[in-house]
Design an enzyme around this catalytic site. Structure first.
Site, PDB file in Angstrom:
ATOM      1  N   CYS A   2      -1.034  52.708  18.902  1.00 55.68           N
ATOM      2  CA  CYS A   2      -1.192  54.310  18.391  1.00 55.68           C
ATOM      3  C   CYS A   2      -1.318  54.224  16.735  1.00 55.68           C
ATOM      4  O   CYS A   2      -0.927  53.325  16.409  1.00 55.68           O
ATOM      5  CB  CYS A   2      -0.068  54.995  18.718  1.00 55.68           C
ATOM      6  SG  CYS A   2       0.538  55.123  20.468  1.00 55.68           S
ATOM      7  N   ARG A  27      -7.487  49.559  16.315  1.00 50.99           N
ATOM      8  CA  ARG A  27      -6.238  49.285  16.880  1.00 50.99           C
ATOM      9  C   ARG A  27      -6.206  49.329  18.308  1.00 50.99           C
ATOM     10  O   ARG A  27      -5.098  48.914  18.893  1.00 50.99           O
ATOM     11  CB  ARG A  27      -5.159  50.022  16.257  1.00 50.99           C
ATOM     12  CG  ARG A  27      -5.004  50.101  14.639  1.00 50.99           C
ATOM     13  CD  ARG A  27      -4.125  51.278  14.231  1.00 50.99           C
ATOM     14  NE  ARG A  27      -2.956  51.071  14.563  1.00 50.99           N
ATOM     15  CZ  ARG A  27      -1.761  50.436  14.197  1.00 50.99           C
ATOM     16  NH1 ARG A  27      -1.946  49.623  13.008  1.00 50.99           N
ATOM     17  NH2 ARG A  27      -0.545  50.278  14.531  1.00 50.99           N
ATOM     18  N   GLU A 448      -6.165  29.008  23.009  1.00 49.98           N
ATOM     19  CA  GLU A 448      -6.612  30.086  22.282  1.00 49.98           C
ATOM     20  C   GLU A 448      -8.042  30.379  22.702  1.00 49.98           C
ATOM     21  O   GLU A 448      -8.751  31.742  22.693  1.00 49.98           O
ATOM     22  CB  GLU A 448      -6.829  29.604  20.865  1.00 49.98           C
ATOM     23  CG  GLU A 448      -7.123  30.768  19.735  1.00 49.98           C
ATOM     24  CD  GLU A 448      -6.835  32.067  19.736  1.00 49.98           C
ATOM     25  OE1 GLU A 448      -5.545  32.122  20.648  1.00 49.98           O
ATOM     26  OE2 GLU A 448      -7.279  32.940  19.071  1.00 49.98           O
TER      27      GLU A 448
HETATM   28  C1  F6R Z   1      -5.501  37.738  20.570  1.00 48.25           C
HETATM   29  C2  F6R Z   1      -4.458  38.604  20.059  1.00 48.25           C
HETATM   30  C3  F6R Z   1      -3.048  38.850  20.467  1.00 48.25           C
HETATM   31  C4  F6R Z   1      -2.042  38.654  19.521  1.00 48.25           C
HETATM   32  C5  F6R Z   1      -0.669  39.002  19.750  1.00 48.25           C
HETATM   33  C6  F6R Z   1       0.196  38.668  18.669  1.00 48.25           C
HETATM   34  O1  F6R Z   1      -6.885  37.686  20.199  1.00 48.25           O
HETATM   35  O2  F6R Z   1      -4.848  39.102  18.984  1.00 48.25           O
HETATM   36  O3  F6R Z   1      -2.908  37.556  21.578  1.00 48.25           O
HETATM   37  O4  F6R Z   1      -2.213  37.090  18.783  1.00 48.25           O
HETATM   38  O5  F6R Z   1      -0.638  40.306  20.306  1.00 48.25           O
HETATM   39  O6  F6R Z   1       0.051  39.643  17.710  1.00 48.25           O
HETATM   40  P1  F6R Z   1       0.609  39.266  16.400  1.00 48.25           P
HETATM   41  O7  F6R Z   1      -0.064  38.007  15.670  1.00 48.25           O
HETATM   42  O8  F6R Z   1       0.083  40.388  15.245  1.00 48.25           O
HETATM   43  O9  F6R Z   1       1.939  39.107  16.460  1.00 48.25           O
END
Ligand code: F6R
Length: 573
Positions: A2, A27, A448
């Site tokens: 959000c 987002r 990944e």
């Molecule tokens: C994949 C992706 C998600 C984030 C995960 C963790 O492209 O972006 O898998 O890696 O939601 O997000 P952070 O790193 O912000 O904790």
């Protein structure tokens, strides 16, 4: 997830709100809406789907409002319907509210509303905040805000309009971020710096609340006025695509600089002792890919796990160990909760985050920053490489220090395989499974690569250890099945050659990501990368995988920067 925007003092209020919401689109969201404080009362316009649909609904609306709030919603409590969409009005239409976060005591609050004869119209926890504000309002808006905040448990960033004061916005927050900007003749707020255009930007402190008027903002904590905390203005260059077709491609291309900034900032920082590395999604993959380097550097067994698994694991004693919590956004709820849990179990918690002053850096005793800069595309690219670069910089033993400094150049050279990545993308089919395999440091990279492909193309892509393929998954390999083999470690060459032959013997098409001539020759197609020390390879070897996913997604006509169902930061557990 959000997003919140708000403006007061704007003649062009509808345009200001909608443009702000568009900047938050990256987002991830499924519905959007705005509320306007008109002289005749509060008015909301909401719609399910893209902001362009909201724009259509707003076309032709004439308003005398100079003040309003807006929201993009990523559904948690209740489906993405118009009635669940923010802003929510209170029962007497006095307050309009937008909310990010999760109200944990929403059941109790819903019961409280019902006891007082109010039946909430939506399934959301957010609507309840609007009703509480109106229950608590006796002529003093700040008092109502404070009383309401005291009744809420959980995380929230809230912006509210009050019909009685049509040029004011009230803001309150706990845990979820909220920024306030002051410009010439107007004041604004947003949950993300990307949506703020202002001369001065302040962060609303945890537990604080504020009143915004066209001439500025007053900040409060527990009934007292407090000084605001100024933060550096957001670099707007990160919010524009600047000639690139997608943010994802722009961010892929920004990786050499992101890695260089990160390596530069972290050289000299050392990670020692017994390490447990924790993250979610790609951040978990960064942890996994750094595991062999961590074990080499510390000489001790290390561990990588997802935040979700750590939270439900046995409560073993972590004293004398370091938990490394990795997160691009620093706002991922599972990772933040894991940091708190790690501290409770006695670990020394270190955050590795890309966003300064994020929830994660606040809950960890120590933190270091990656320097990827703001990431707009939902699928992370430079976020991952800067995490891999950060872990390399903090873990590499002294003889590898120079190699770490050269990583950004290797990343830059890896970008050259874009042409081959397009050719490899043609081997992928929308409805056919693809495999990504690797061993040791290449395992995290392979996982990944599979995640990148899955999330932006929706192709069923499986990432697994190359050694595991024969233990079941090989059953899926048939004529034409693409198998992406990541190979960077010369010591594992024989194993990789055998794996390639095994796949090809069953009709599979091997796409090798490798610096090695022999492994490249054993594949149907090779994405060549420069040779770096295998323990430092993830930041380099991931680049062709990102390009492969990107080119496949473009070829399939997918919404690359905003894949379905996904949010940029997952702020719910
Ligand atoms: C994949 C992706 C998600 C984030 C995960 C963790 O492209 O972006 O898998 O890696 O939601 O997000 P952070 O790193 O912000 O904790």
């Amino acid at each position: 997830m959000c997003g919140i925007v708000g403006h007061t003092g704007r003649r062009d209020i509808i345009a200001a709100l909608v443009e702000g919401l568009e900047k938050l689109e990256y987002r991830g969201y499924d519905s959007a809406g705005i509320a306007l404080a008109e002289s005749g009362g509060l008015k909301t316009v909401r719609s399910v789907g893209r902001i362009s649909r909201l724009r259509e609904k707003l076309a032709g609306i004439v308003t005398d409002a100079r003040c309003g709030i807006g929201h993009t919603r990523w559904a948690t409590h209740g489906k993405p319907t118009e009635v669940n969409c923010h802003p929510h009005l209170s029962f007497g239409r006095r307050f309009a509210v937008v909310h990010n976060g999760i109200i944990e005591n929403c059941r109790e609050l819903r019961a409280l509303c019902e006891d007082r004869g109010i039946s909430p119209v939506s399934d959301t926890d957010s609507e309840l905040i609007a009703h509480l504000l109106e229950f608590n309002y006796e002529g003093d808006p700040l008092r109502a805000v404070r009383k309401t905040a005291d009744m809420l448990t959980g995380s929230f960033a809230v912006a509210a309009l009050l019909a009685d004061f049509p040029d004011e916005i009230y803001a309150l927050r706990r845990t979820s971020p909220l920024l306030i900007g002051v410009g010439r003749g107007y004041t604004c707020l947003a949950s993300d710096g990307c949506a703020l255009e202002a001369d001065c930007v302040y962060s609303l402190g945890d537990g604080q609340y504020a009143r915004l008027t066209p001439s500025g903002a007053e900040f409060y904590s527990r009934g007292r006025r407090v000084s605001p905390r100024k933060i550096p203005p957001f670099d707007a260059a990160h919010c524009v695509r600047g000639g690139y077709e997608h943010f994802m491609l722009k961010e892929i291309c920004e990786q050499p600089e992101a890695a260089a900034r990160t390596v530069e900032a972290l050289s000299g920082r050392r990670l020692r002792g017994r390490l447990l590395m924790i993250g979610c999604g790609s951040s978990y993959h960064a942890a996994l890919s750094a595991l062999p380097l961590a074990e080499r550097a510390t000489g001790k067994a290390a561990c990588a796990t997802t935040a979700g698994e750590f939270l439900c694991s046995e409560k073993t004693d972590g004293r004398g160990r370091t938990a490394v919590l990795i997160s691009q956004s620093g706002e991922t709820a599972d990772t933040v909760a894991a940091a708190e849990e790690a501290a409770r179990r006695g670990y020394s918690a270190l955050a590795v985050a890309n966003v300064p002053r994020s929830s994660l850096t606040r809950v960890c005793r120590r933190s270091v920053l990656t320097h990827a800069g703001p990431e707009i595309s939902v699928a992370t690219t430079k976020g991952f490489t800067s995490q891999a670069a950060a872990l390399s910089a903090m873990l590499a033993p002294p003889p590898l220090a120079e190699e770490v400094r050269r990583l950004p150049f290797a990343i830059e050279r890896a970008l050259n395989c874009d042409g081959d990545a397009s050719a490899a993308a043609r081997l992928l089919k929308a409805d056919k499974a693809a495999f990504f395999i690797g061993r040791k440091s290449d395992l995290g990279t392979a996982l990944e690569g599979a995640l990148k492909l899955r999330e932006i193309t929706y192709i069923p892509a499986f990432g697994l250890s190359a050694g595991e393929l024969k233990h079941g998954s090989i059953a899926l390999i048939e004529e034409g099945t693409p198998v992406v083999l990541v190979h960077t470690d010369p010591q594992l060459k024989d194993k990789s050659l055998l794996t390639a032959a095994t796949v090809r013997a069953r009709g599979g098409r091997v796409i090798a990501v490798t610096p090695d001539d022999e492994v490249a020759a054993a594949a149907d197609l090779a994405l060549r990368i420069p040779a770096v020390h295998p323990l430092l390879s993830p930041a380099v070897a991931v680049v062709p995988l990102q390009l492969l996913a990107y080119r496949a997604a473009v070829a399939l006509g997918r919404d690359v920067d905003k894949p379905r169902n996904l949010a940029k930061s997952v702020t719910v557990e």
